[in-house]
Motif scaffolding. Structure first.
Motif, short mmCIF file in Angstrom:
data_model
loop_
_atom_site.label_atom_id
_atom_site.label_comp_id
_atom_site.label_asym_id
_atom_site.label_seq_id
_atom_site.Cartn_x
_atom_site.Cartn_y
_atom_site.Cartn_z
N GLY A 21 -3.95 23.80 30.07
CA GLY A 21 -4.95 24.44 30.92
C GLY A 21 -4.66 24.20 32.39
N SER A 22 -5.67 24.46 33.21
CA SER A 22 -5.46 24.31 34.65
C SER A 22 -6.74 23.79 35.29
N TYR A 23 -6.87 22.48 35.29
CA TYR A 23 -8.08 21.82 35.80
C TYR A 23 -7.82 21.35 37.23
N VAL A 24 -8.01 22.27 38.16
CA VAL A 24 -7.69 21.95 39.55
C VAL A 24 -8.84 22.35 40.46
N PRO A 25 -8.87 21.77 41.68
CA PRO A 25 -9.88 22.20 42.65
C PRO A 25 -9.71 23.69 42.95
N GLU A 26 -10.81 24.31 43.32
CA GLU A 26 -10.82 25.76 43.57
C GLU A 26 -9.73 26.20 44.55
N SER A 27 -9.43 25.36 45.56
CA SER A 27 -8.42 25.73 46.56
C SER A 27 -7.05 25.99 45.93
N LEU A 28 -6.78 25.37 44.78
CA LEU A 28 -5.46 25.52 44.17
C LEU A 28 -5.39 26.66 43.16
N VAL A 29 -6.53 27.21 42.77
CA VAL A 29 -6.53 28.25 41.75
C VAL A 29 -5.67 29.43 42.19
N PHE A 74 -7.00 15.21 33.53
CA PHE A 74 -6.58 14.59 34.78
C PHE A 74 -5.29 15.28 35.23
#
Lengths: 269, 397
Positions: free
Chosen positions: B17-25, B282
């Motif tokens: 998946g891709s669990y990142v802060p919105e800035s990195l989406v 993480f």
């Protein structure tokens, strides 16, 4: 009814929302700080659960979280602290900011505990909409409000969806980068935040980098409904390790000054 | 048709998946799109191929380790990624990624490193491309891999010490991600392993699968048969997934992961995420993590800085859980013994990381002699000599 809905019922609301790491520098002092901030006029609270590897946070909040963890903070002790704050301020809107793993590990039971403690809404700093189905389901089944984040590079259509999918309010990140107090408010931030007002009529609060009462006023003037200040307060706690009352005095003075601006709408000619 | 095997998540539990802060989406989306375009662009593919040959020194040989094969009474083959330019498999990925960064018009490279091998590979590749590079490295790793720090600096990279946490790879990745969140426009994050948020696990696998693709063909050509067992060490898992991928459709080939057991699996002095980890989220992915019951990521230890990481790439977790991948844990001292064995028996000094794979191979040989084993010798051990000498002096006293 979610307390944030009451707070933002007036579309011209100018809410000031301080952020504190729960348990920084320790459980009792943290409660004193939060209590004083509310007494000084905070309209709502954004409370962070400490995480040892906070990738969205700059050095100030990293240290704040490290202090809280060193003092023995756990998921349960933080939840207990929230419950105590709720006990003292039954009408106060309370939102939490967490890194996803802290909640993911608790499974559904964690959401139930937070709802029971009196939390109104939750924002997760590392959980984009695409991965949030389970989280949103857990929030809904416990009556908790969902807060999505909007970043400076979030495309307009996506921003609209994030606003629509948010309950309580939406958290607008003021600029690129991690949390941390900036010495000035950039033109890019003002432009970005101003542009969003045209995207939605729903309430949003702006955070990251805001460190001066004047910046708070300028952000309000763009039409934002709320402003969140965190690192600036964490830094006061950091610099007064043996005198929390000095930090508390600084925090309260900041809030009092900010609140003196909150009534005055900008004059439009 | 795309040439990449491309999955956002792995298995029913949706690892990855891709669990990142919105800035990195938006940024990750951009990387994914550019990658999918690039790998079907003949100009990109031919430049990548040329770089592999002329800069990387590919292809690398697969050799029969005659002396150890005789001693252990089994067939042992080594895929010589230690002979890749820079001394480790890491260059396979940095060539691909930095070529991609250039393709995307990025003007700056961010990276992190544990053992320093990924940092060195990034620094030397970025030097060739003329791109400024910042490499984040934990202070503990800087201490134990000092020669690699100097190599990165010689190539013009800036090495930024990270003193938070335990000062190792996890902490360096934290800082690299913070940098990327801050400088999203011009920077490309050259990620060190087949882990992190989508698309990195698939992207790094794509650039590393050359290891297994070559080795499989070399086994058939040189030995006339596929191996019965394929072994690789696992930190994040890039050399492992790069080696395994070619063999995933060969059901008779058993796959093995050598995991760092540090000073033992009790307590926190190990980094055995596959064996002892629990599901968590993480560094952008859902995977197995060494963590406490509250979800705080645990401190880890391995003598091999490149394996000293609390998590593991998501595809490897899925392979293990469906029984396709076996896991063998190897302690620091077993790895050091294997380090000496290969140096003495075959004239090859392996990296401490690769020595874990050899120790696991040794265990398999003891179990059952009727095997043909292919081991990925992921890197050479020059970088570990100082640590090895310190250890031997300590043992002599």
């Amino acid at each position: 009814m979610n307390r944030f809905h009451t707070l933002f019922r007036d579309p011209d609301a100018r809410a000031f929302i301080p952020f504190f790491t729960l348990g920084d520098p320790d459980w009792e002092t943290s409660l004193r700080i939060i209590d004083s901030a509310v007494q000084a006029g905070a309209d709502a609270l954004e409370l962070g659960f400490p995480f040892a590897d906070p990738i969205s946070d700059g050095p100030t909040n990293q240290k704040s979280m490290a202090r809280a963890l060193r003092a023995g903070s756990t998921f349960d002790s933080c939840t207990l602290l929230v419950a105590e704050v709720r006990n003292r301020f039954p009408e106060l809107p309370i939102s939490l900011l967490l890194y996803y793993n802290l909640l993911f590990c608790q499974e559904r039971e964690g959401y139930r505990k937070l709802a029971e403690a009196g939390v109104d809404a939750i924002v997760i700093s590392d959980l984009p909409m695409e991965e949030s189905a389970y989280h949103v389901d857990c929030l809904k089944s416990n009556g908790l409000g969902c807060v999505h984040m909007v970043a400076p590079n979030t495309p307009r259509d996506r921003a609209r969806t994030l606003f629509d999918e948010s309950d309580a309010f939406t958290y607008v990140i003021s600029r690129f980068g991690t949390t941390g107090a900036d010495s000035r408010l950039s033109d890019a931030t003002i432009e970005h935040v101003t542009r969003l007002r045209a995207v939605t009529e729903k309430p949003y609060a702006v955070g990251f980098g805001i460190s001066h009462p004047d910046f708070v006023r300028q952000i309000w003037d763009t039409g934002a409904n709320g402003v969140i200040v965190g690192s600036h307060f964490s830094s006061m706690i950091e610099h007064n390790p043996d005198a929390p009352e000095v930090a508390i005095e600084g925090i309260c003075a900041f809030i009092a000054e900010v609140k003196s601006h909150s009534e005055a709408r900008p004059v439009t000619l | 048709m795309t040439t990449a095997s491309w999955e956002r998540t792995f298995g029913e539990l949706c690892y990855g998946g891709s669990y990142v802060p919105e800035s990195l989406v938006h940024v990750l989306d951009e990387v994914q799109k550019a990658f999918l375009t690039a790998i079907d662009d003949p100009a990109f593919v031919s430049r990548l191929d040329k770089l592999h040959r002329e800069f990387g020194g590919r292809e690398t040989p697969t050799i029969r380790a005659d002396n150890l094969s005789e001693r252990w009474g089994t067939g042992l083959f080594l895929k010589r990624e230690d002979l890749v330019h820079g001394g480790a498999h890491k260059l396979n990925s940095t060539i691909g990624q930095i070529l991609l960064a250039e393709y995307m018009g990025k003007t700056r490279i961010i990276s992190e490193t544990g053992a320093g091998q990924h940092g060195v590979a990034t620094a030397m590749t970025a030097a060739k491309f003329g791109l400024p590079t910042d490499v984040y490295m934990g202070v503990v790793d800087i201490e134990r891999q000092h020669s690699n720090v100097r190599r990165m600096q010689l190539h013009g990279a800036r090495v930024i010490p990270v003193s938070t946490g335990r000062g190792t790879l996890k902490d360096a990745i934290n800082e690299a991600m913070r940098d990327w969140i801050t400088n999203v426009g011009e920077s490309y994050h050259c990620f060190g392993t087949a882990a992190g948020p989508f698309p990195y696990p698939s992207l790094v696998k794509h650039f590393q699968r050359v290891i297994g693709d070559e080795a499989r063909r070399q086994m058939l050509e040189g030995h006339g048969a596929l191996p019965t067992d394929v072994i690789a060490c696992i930190g994040g898992g890039s050399n492992a997934i790069g080696t395994y991928t070619a063999f995933l459709d060969d059901p008779d080939v058993r796959l093995w992961a050598a995991e760092p057991a540090g000073t033992g699996l009790d307590g926190t002095n190990h980094a055995a995420a596959l064996t002892r980890g629990s599901v968590g989220v993480f560094h952008g992915m859902k995977s197995l993590w060494l963590q406490n019951e509250d979800g705080q990521i645990a401190p880890t230890h391995s003598i091999a800085a490149g394996l000293d990481y609390p998590g593991v790439g998501p595809e490897l977790v899925e392979l293990m859980e469906r029984g396709r991948l076996g896991v063998i844990t190897v302690t620091d001292s077993e790895a050091v013994e294997a380090f000496e064995v290969l140096s003495q028996a075959e004239g090859i000094i392996p990296a401490f990381e690769s020595a874990h794979a050899l120790a696991a191979t040794w265990k398999l040989a003891k179990e059952d002699r009727d095997r043909t084993m292919l081991m990925c010798l992921s890197g050479r051990g020059d970088k570990d000599l100082e640590s090895y000498w310190k250890l031997s002096e300590g043992n002599d006293e």
